[in-house]
Write a protein that holds these residues in place. Sequence first.
Motif, PDB file in Angstrom:
ATOM      1  N   PRO A  32      13.172 -14.485 -10.646  1.00  0.00           N
ATOM      2  CA  PRO A  32      13.900 -14.212  -9.408  1.00  0.00           C
ATOM      3  C   PRO A  32      12.948 -14.268  -8.212  1.00  0.00           C
ATOM      4  CG  PRO A  32      13.480 -12.182 -10.578  1.00  0.00           C
ATOM      5  CD  PRO A  32      13.025 -13.301 -11.474  1.00  0.00           C
ATOM      6  N   PRO A  33      13.492 -14.387  -7.019  1.00  0.00           N
ATOM      7  CA  PRO A  33      12.620 -14.405  -5.848  1.00  0.00           C
ATOM      8  C   PRO A  33      11.892 -13.070  -5.698  1.00  0.00           C
ATOM      9  CG  PRO A  33      14.904 -14.198  -5.186  1.00  0.00           C
ATOM     10  CD  PRO A  33      14.893 -14.464  -6.668  1.00  0.00           C
ATOM     11  N   GLY A  34      10.776 -13.090  -5.014  1.00  0.00           N
ATOM     12  CA  GLY A  34       9.993 -11.873  -4.838  1.00  0.00           C
ATOM     13  C   GLY A  34      10.776 -10.796  -4.114  1.00  0.00           C
ATOM     14  N   LEU A  35      10.696  -9.584  -4.617  1.00  0.00           N
ATOM     15  CA  LEU A  35      11.421  -8.478  -4.015  1.00  0.00           C
ATOM     16  C   LEU A  35      10.440  -7.579  -3.270  1.00  0.00           C
ATOM     17  CD1 LEU A  35      13.711  -7.577  -7.031  1.00  0.00           C
ATOM     18  CD2 LEU A  35      14.290  -8.925  -5.032  1.00  0.00           C
ATOM     19  N   PRO A  36      10.801  -7.104  -2.095  1.00  0.00           N
ATOM     20  CA  PRO A  36       9.892  -6.233  -1.356  1.00  0.00           C
ATOM     21  C   PRO A  36       9.796  -4.855  -2.001  1.00  0.00           C
ATOM     22  CG  PRO A  36      11.985  -6.383  -0.224  1.00  0.00           C
ATOM     23  CD  PRO A  36      12.042  -7.355  -1.372  1.00  0.00           C
ATOM     24  N   ILE A  37       8.607  -4.288  -2.007  1.00  0.00           N
ATOM     25  CA  ILE A  37       8.415  -2.950  -2.554  1.00  0.00           C
ATOM     26  C   ILE A  37       7.957  -1.984  -1.468  1.00  0.00           C
ATOM     27  CG2 ILE A  37       7.910  -3.745  -4.882  1.00  0.00           C
ATOM     28  CD1 ILE A  37       4.940  -3.350  -4.222  1.00  0.00           C
ATOM     29  N   ASP A  38       8.165  -2.366  -0.220  1.00  0.00           N
ATOM     30  CA  ASP A  38       7.645  -1.588   0.903  1.00  0.00           C
ATOM     31  C   ASP A  38       8.205  -0.171   0.940  1.00  0.00           C
ATOM     32  OD1 ASP A  38       6.672  -4.057   1.388  1.00  0.00           O
ATOM     33  OD2 ASP A  38       7.738  -4.382   3.265  1.00  0.00           O
ATOM     34  N   GLY A  39       9.526  -0.028   0.965  1.00  0.00           N
ATOM     35  CA  GLY A  39      10.141   1.279   1.137  1.00  0.00           C
ATOM     36  C   GLY A  39       9.813   2.242   0.016  1.00  0.00           C
ATOM     37  N   GLY A  40       9.935   1.798  -1.217  1.00  0.00           N
ATOM     38  CA  GLY A  40       9.660   2.670  -2.350  1.00  0.00           C
ATOM     39  C   GLY A  40       8.203   3.047  -2.444  1.00  0.00           C
ATOM     40  N   LEU A  41       7.338   2.093  -2.177  1.00  0.00           N
ATOM     41  CA  LEU A  41       5.906   2.357  -2.248  1.00  0.00           C
ATOM     42  C   LEU A  41       5.489   3.328  -1.147  1.00  0.00           C
ATOM     43  CD1 LEU A  41       3.320   1.609  -3.736  1.00  0.00           C
ATOM     44  CD2 LEU A  41       2.999  -0.217  -2.093  1.00  0.00           C
ATOM     45  N   LEU A  42       6.020   3.139   0.037  1.00  0.00           N
ATOM     46  CA  LEU A  42       5.699   4.041   1.139  1.00  0.00           C
ATOM     47  C   LEU A  42       6.172   5.459   0.834  1.00  0.00           C
ATOM     48  CD1 LEU A  42       4.555   4.278   3.995  1.00  0.00           C
ATOM     49  CD2 LEU A  42       6.844   3.783   4.854  1.00  0.00           C
ATOM     50  N   PHE A  43       7.366   5.589   0.261  1.00  0.00           N
ATOM     51  CA  PHE A  43       7.876   6.910  -0.111  1.00  0.00           C
ATOM     52  C   PHE A  43       6.975   7.584  -1.137  1.00  0.00           C
ATOM     53  CE2 PHE A  43      10.417   9.411  -3.125  1.00  0.00           C
ATOM     54  CZ  PHE A  43      10.818  10.434  -2.275  1.00  0.00           C
ATOM     55  N   LEU A  44       6.523   6.834  -2.144  1.00  0.00           N
ATOM     56  CA  LEU A  44       5.654   7.406  -3.170  1.00  0.00           C
ATOM     57  C   LEU A  44       4.308   7.835  -2.598  1.00  0.00           C
ATOM     58  CD1 LEU A  44       6.346   5.068  -6.209  1.00  0.00           C
ATOM     59  CD2 LEU A  44       6.997   7.454  -5.946  1.00  0.00           C
ATOM     60  N   VAL A  45       3.748   7.045  -1.713  1.00  0.00           N
ATOM     61  CA  VAL A  45       2.457   7.395  -1.120  1.00  0.00           C
ATOM     62  C   VAL A  45       2.581   8.654  -0.273  1.00  0.00           C
ATOM     63  CG1 VAL A  45       0.723   6.649   0.557  1.00  0.00           C
ATOM     64  CG2 VAL A  45       1.517   5.066  -1.201  1.00  0.00           C
ATOM     65  N   ILE A  46       3.620   8.707   0.560  1.00  0.00           N
ATOM     66  CA  ILE A  46       3.803   9.882   1.425  1.00  0.00           C
ATOM     67  C   ILE A  46       4.067  11.135   0.589  1.00  0.00           C
ATOM     68  CG2 ILE A  46       5.346  10.926   3.132  1.00  0.00           C
ATOM     69  CD1 ILE A  46       5.585   8.165   4.402  1.00  0.00           C
ATOM     70  N   SER A  47       4.930  11.023  -0.435  1.00  0.00           N
ATOM     71  CA  SER A  47       5.212  12.200  -1.252  1.00  0.00           C
ATOM     72  C   SER A  47       3.968  12.628  -2.038  1.00  0.00           C
ATOM     73  CB  SER A  47       6.377  11.935  -2.196  1.00  0.00           C
ATOM     74  OG  SER A  47       6.072  10.864  -3.058  1.00  0.00           O
ATOM     75  N   GLY A  48       3.142  11.677  -2.466  1.00  0.00           N
ATOM     76  CA  GLY A  48       1.905  12.025  -3.159  1.00  0.00           C
ATOM     77  C   GLY A  48       0.921  12.748  -2.260  1.00  0.00           C
ATOM     78  N   VAL A  49       0.809  12.277  -1.021  1.00  0.00           N
ATOM     79  CA  VAL A  49      -0.086  12.937  -0.065  1.00  0.00           C
ATOM     80  C   VAL A  49       0.410  14.344   0.237  1.00  0.00           C
ATOM     81  CG1 VAL A  49      -0.871  12.878   2.336  1.00  0.00           C
ATOM     82  CG2 VAL A  49      -0.968  10.811   0.940  1.00  0.00           C
ATOM     83  N   LEU A  50       1.694  14.489   0.464  1.00  0.00           N
ATOM     84  CA  LEU A  50       2.234  15.822   0.756  1.00  0.00           C
ATOM     85  C   LEU A  50       2.061  16.767  -0.437  1.00  0.00           C
ATOM     86  CD1 LEU A  50       5.492  14.912   2.692  1.00  0.00           C
ATOM     87  CD2 LEU A  50       3.357  15.819   3.612  1.00  0.00           C
ATOM     88  N   TYR A  51       2.263  16.278  -1.634  1.00  0.00           N
ATOM     89  CA  TYR A  51       2.068  17.104  -2.823  1.00  0.00           C
ATOM     90  C   TYR A  51       0.597  17.509  -2.960  1.00  0.00           C
ATOM     91  CZ  TYR A  51       2.216  18.577  -7.697  1.00  0.00           C
ATOM     92  OH  TYR A  51       2.120  19.289  -8.851  1.00  0.00           O
ATOM     93  N   GLY A  52      -0.308  16.589  -2.685  1.00  0.00           N
ATOM     94  CA  GLY A  52      -1.729  16.904  -2.752  1.00  0.00           C
ATOM     95  C   GLY A  52      -2.139  17.950  -1.730  1.00  0.00           C
ATOM     96  N   VAL A  53      -1.612  17.825  -0.523  1.00  0.00           N
ATOM     97  CA  VAL A  53      -1.922  18.808   0.524  1.00  0.00           C
ATOM     98  C   VAL A  53      -1.373  20.171   0.129  1.00  0.00           C
ATOM     99  CG1 VAL A  53      -1.393  19.440   2.918  1.00  0.00           C
ATOM    100  CG2 VAL A  53      -2.094  17.113   2.374  1.00  0.00           C
ATOM    101  N   LYS A  54      -0.165  20.191  -0.411  1.00  0.00           N
ATOM    102  CA  LYS A  54       0.434  21.458  -0.841  1.00  0.00           C
ATOM    103  C   LYS A  54      -0.419  22.110  -1.932  1.00  0.00           C
ATOM    104  CE  LYS A  54       4.451  23.270  -3.215  1.00  0.00           C
ATOM    105  NZ  LYS A  54       5.664  22.929  -3.946  1.00  0.00           N
TER     106      LYS A  54
END
Length: 59
Positions: A32-54
């Motif tokens: 299949p054509p390439g699918l963007p992973i921008d939104g999901g990847l950005l959400f995972l990075v932000i949630s990981g950073v927030l969890y680490g800070v917590k």
Amino acid sequence: MKNKRYFALIIMLAITSIGIAQGPPGLGPPSPPGLPIDGGLLFLVISGVLYGVKKKFKN
């Protein structure tokens, strides 16, 4: 002696898994054509950073 057996077992499993993972050439449906992973990847990075800070400030 025991370490050599474990090492040999790991090498054999790695080689067989690589051999099985490669399918025959030219068969199968077209990719299949390439699918963007921008939104999901950005959400995972932000949630990981927030969890680490917590966790950092909780201890």
